[in-house]
Design an enzyme around this catalytic site. Structure first.
Site, mmCIF file in Angstrom:
data_model
loop_
_atom_site.group_PDB
_atom_site.id
_atom_site.type_symbol
_atom_site.label_atom_id
_atom_site.label_comp_id
_atom_site.label_asym_id
_atom_site.label_seq_id
_atom_site.Cartn_x
_atom_site.Cartn_y
_atom_site.Cartn_z
ATOM 1 N N ASP A 265 0.819 -1.210 0.000
ATOM 2 C CA ASP A 265 0.000 0.000 0.000
ATOM 3 C C ASP A 265 0.856 1.264 0.000
ATOM 4 O OD1 ASP A 265 -2.619 1.414 0.434
ATOM 5 O OD2 ASP A 265 -1.604 2.002 2.288
ATOM 6 N N GLU A 302 1.642 -0.156 -4.811
ATOM 7 C CA GLU A 302 0.794 0.991 -5.126
ATOM 8 C C GLU A 302 1.651 2.236 -4.927
ATOM 9 O OE1 GLU A 302 -2.965 3.702 -3.663
ATOM 10 O OE2 GLU A 302 -1.887 2.407 -2.259
ATOM 11 N N ASP A 327 -1.893 4.782 -11.725
ATOM 12 C CA ASP A 327 -3.115 5.563 -11.545
ATOM 13 C C ASP A 327 -3.399 6.484 -12.724
ATOM 14 O OD1 ASP A 327 -3.698 4.431 -9.127
ATOM 15 O OD2 ASP A 327 -2.955 6.092 -7.908
ATOM 16 N N HIS A 331 -7.068 7.882 -14.062
ATOM 17 C CA HIS A 331 -7.408 9.303 -14.053
ATOM 18 C C HIS A 331 -7.745 9.798 -15.457
ATOM 19 C CE1 HIS A 331 -6.141 8.869 -10.063
ATOM 20 N NE2 HIS A 331 -4.966 9.468 -10.090
ATOM 21 N N GLY A 399 -14.023 5.021 -2.920
ATOM 22 C CA GLY A 399 -14.242 5.305 -1.516
ATOM 23 C C GLY A 399 -13.751 6.653 -1.052
#
Length: 613
Positions: A265, A302, A327, A331, A399
């Protein structure tokens, strides 16, 4: 550590009524094992080299519960506890790692490039909210076609409602999910059914509630600031014991639970300026463990750093991590389809961004970022596509929205399928977030179940500050409210609706095509060509294999568009069109066969794949 020895930590039942205990507490004058169940005993531990303490105790069996007593004063759970049956503040429990009867001896694993990853949160994936109830859905996941299941963090957290990133005991499997044996059962069953299992682990922070490691030693340093407070101590004084703690944690998931890969993470929150970065050490130790048992295990990071050093080989001064999330792809797709431009979406929103994401991977490769107000990233042009994981939805991107909306809650249905199609035809490892394959209407909100009222209030205020600029005047749902957690549980009845069945069928067909069509299964970016037509918001993507080629037409406009002469240079036979009625679409406008030089119409948010004839 002065000795350079990797020290196993925690409580291990050795058989013959003996359990050994090892804990790192370099600054304590004395450490005792205090067993409180089924009988009370207090056994002094012996000081070892490098700040470790050890005891080998007869008469302590699996099921025994214990604390460590520090300097004849503090009672604390084991920092390397394998089970916390009474939660983060209760005693640790001795378990026997040897009793489970594994049946996966023939399992050879799945390399990342063969993975189609399905990320899920155990507590909300099913109404039961346990690892056992996840196992009941394996037939469903097999029918979908995914090959790897990624479990959001299982490390023991406070209460029974949490994303998992507040874990206080990295070695302990969450009690409300079923504990250690339930995880072993699930992994064993997954391997028998052909699924790899990826586990999300958190090495950038701990806690906050129930984190007592600071009472044992200098696990944290104030040299660096993180969004979660003091940084974990990877390069300050006494950091060797902390580094060993993290390495042993990673290896424990491989050894005792047969986990195939770890997702690390938010590694941007891991600060280490020593000569050997902790990520490189993790990579080396994972490789050493894999060599010892004859089966590869993997690390997936990540990261929002866009730093190719993370996935570069160790011999090239990289960290040697097997793959990392990108990412930028998410995006680019999200901003194109939603029109959102706040926060990090300010850096995206044109076809050029998605075009670069397909061609290279990272969109920001030392380019100026309006959101960051600085130059950002490194070039991933030479990075193989198998090193990057992409998605159009995940737990963070859903989230961390005020209302936890999925794409199916903010976009037209055809646009949802377009987003998914865009991911599946990319030269990268695809990742799905639970439920997206049937376009659910259930949100995925942020939720907690802390017991400290002041901490709960601090979380509420922190979320309010986080959303202040993006959602002025709106109030975030209370993360402590159990009702908001219940709202996030998938409603599997939605799979039986026309839209649910159509979306599921589309995902299933795209996964099948990706598996069976060589050009779609390829990670070779050099055999990819992409043309953008901004005036129509159209992209035409070409993917090639040795003797085979497909092209993909994508309309990121909500309006019907014309495909003019010269936009497509091939004749092709249709493989799939998202507008087909079997996918709950309005019906295709595109023909079964396309001829170059002929004008065609594509519907708003249209997506179609053709094989070159």
């Amino acid at each position: 550590m002065n000795s350079g020895i990797k020290m196993k930590i925690g409580a291990y039942y050795r058989g013959e009524n003996r359990t050994s205990f090892t804990v790192w507490a370099p600054h304590r004058r004395s450490v005792d094992v205090k067993v409180i169940f089924p009988r009370e005993i207090l056994i002094p531990m012996e000081r070892q080299a490098d700040g470790y303490w050890y005891a080998d105790i007869t008469g302590v069996l699996p099921g025994s519960r214990y604390f460590y007593k520090l300097d004849n004063d503090l009672l604390r759970p084991d920092p390397a506890s394998f089970f916390q049956p009474e939660g983060v503040h209760g005693p640790s429990e001795v378990i026997d790692h040897r009793v489970f009867k594994w049946t996966d001896s023939e399992w050879k694993g799945i390399p990342p490039e063969k993975m189609i990853i399905y990320e899920l949160h155990v507590g909300t994936f099913t109404s039961g909210g346990t690892l056992e109830s996840v196992a009941e859905k394996l037939d469903y996941l097999k029918s979908l076609g995914v090959s790897a299941i990624e479990l959001m963090p299982l490390a023991q957290f406070p209460g029974g409602r949490n994303w998992g990133y507040d874990g206080a005991y990295p070695f302990a499997v969450q009690n409300s999910y079923g504990g250690p044996e339930s995880l072993r059962m699930l992994v064993d069953l997954c391997h028998r059914r052909g699924f790899a299992v990826v586990l999300d682990v958190v090495y950038n922070h701990l806690g906050p509630e129930g984190t007592y490691v600071q009472d044992f030693g200098p696990y944290f340093t104030d040299k660096y600031n993180t969004p979660w407070g003091a940084a974990i101590n990877y390069d300050d004084k006494w950091s060797d014991g902390v580094r060993n703690y993290v390495v042993q944690n990673a290896l424990s998931w491989f050894e005792y639970y047969h986990i195939d890969a770890l997702r690390l993470d938010a590694i941007q929150g891991i600060f280490d300026f020593g000569a050997k970065h902790i990520l490189k050490e993790l990579s080396e130790e994972t490789e050493r463990f894999s060599s010892g048992i004859g089966r590869r295990h993997y690390l997936i990071a990540e990261s929002d750093l866009n730093d190719v050093r993370v996935i570069s080989p160790g011999e090239s001064n990289g960290y040697g991590i097997d793959a990392q999330w990108n990412d930028d792809f998410h995006h680019s797709v999200h901003s194109l389809l939603t029109g959102e431009r706040k926060g990090y979406y300010a850096d995206y929103g044109t076809l050029d961004h998605l075009q670069k994401a397909y061609r290279e991977g990272f969109v920001y490769s030392w380019d100026y970022s309006l959101n960051r107000r600085r130059f950002h990233g490194s070039s991933s042009m030479q990075v193989p596509g198998r090193k990057l994981v992409v998605c159009v939805q995940n737990h963070d991107q859903i989230g961390n929205r005020l209302l936890g909306e999925r794409l199916s809650m903010i976009l037209p249905f055809e646009a949802v399928k377009l987003a998914a199609g865009a991911m599946f035809v990319s030269p990268y490892i695809p990742l799905l977030f639970m439920g997206e394959e049937f376009a659910p209407s259930t949100p995925f909100l942020y939720f907690i179940s802390h017991s400290d009222p002041s901490l709960v209030q601090a979380v509420r205020e922190g979320r309010a500050r986080e959303f202040a600029d993006l959602h002025q005047g709106e109030v975030a749902p209370d993360p402590q409210d159990a009702a908001n957690f219940e709202r996030c549980k998938l409603d599997w009845r939605e799979l039986e609706t026309e839209k649910g069945r159509g979306c599921f069928t589309f995902y299933k067909e795209m996964i099948r095509l990706r598996r069976e069509i060589p050009s779609l299964a390829s990670f070779d970016k050099k055999r990819l060509m992409i043309d953008a037509f901004p005036q129509r918001n159209l992209l035409v993507l070409e993917r090639r294999a040795v003797d085979e080629c497909v092209f993909v037409v994508m309309n990121f406009s909500g309006e019907e568009q014309s495909i003019e002469e010269g936009m497509i240079g091939y004749n092709g036979k249709r493989l799939i069109d998202a507008a087909e009625e079997r996918f709950a679409g309005p019906g295709t406008l595109l023909p079964e066969r396309i001829e170059k030089g002929v004008q065609y119409r594509i519907p708003g948010y249209g997506f179609a794949v053709y094989r070159v004839e």
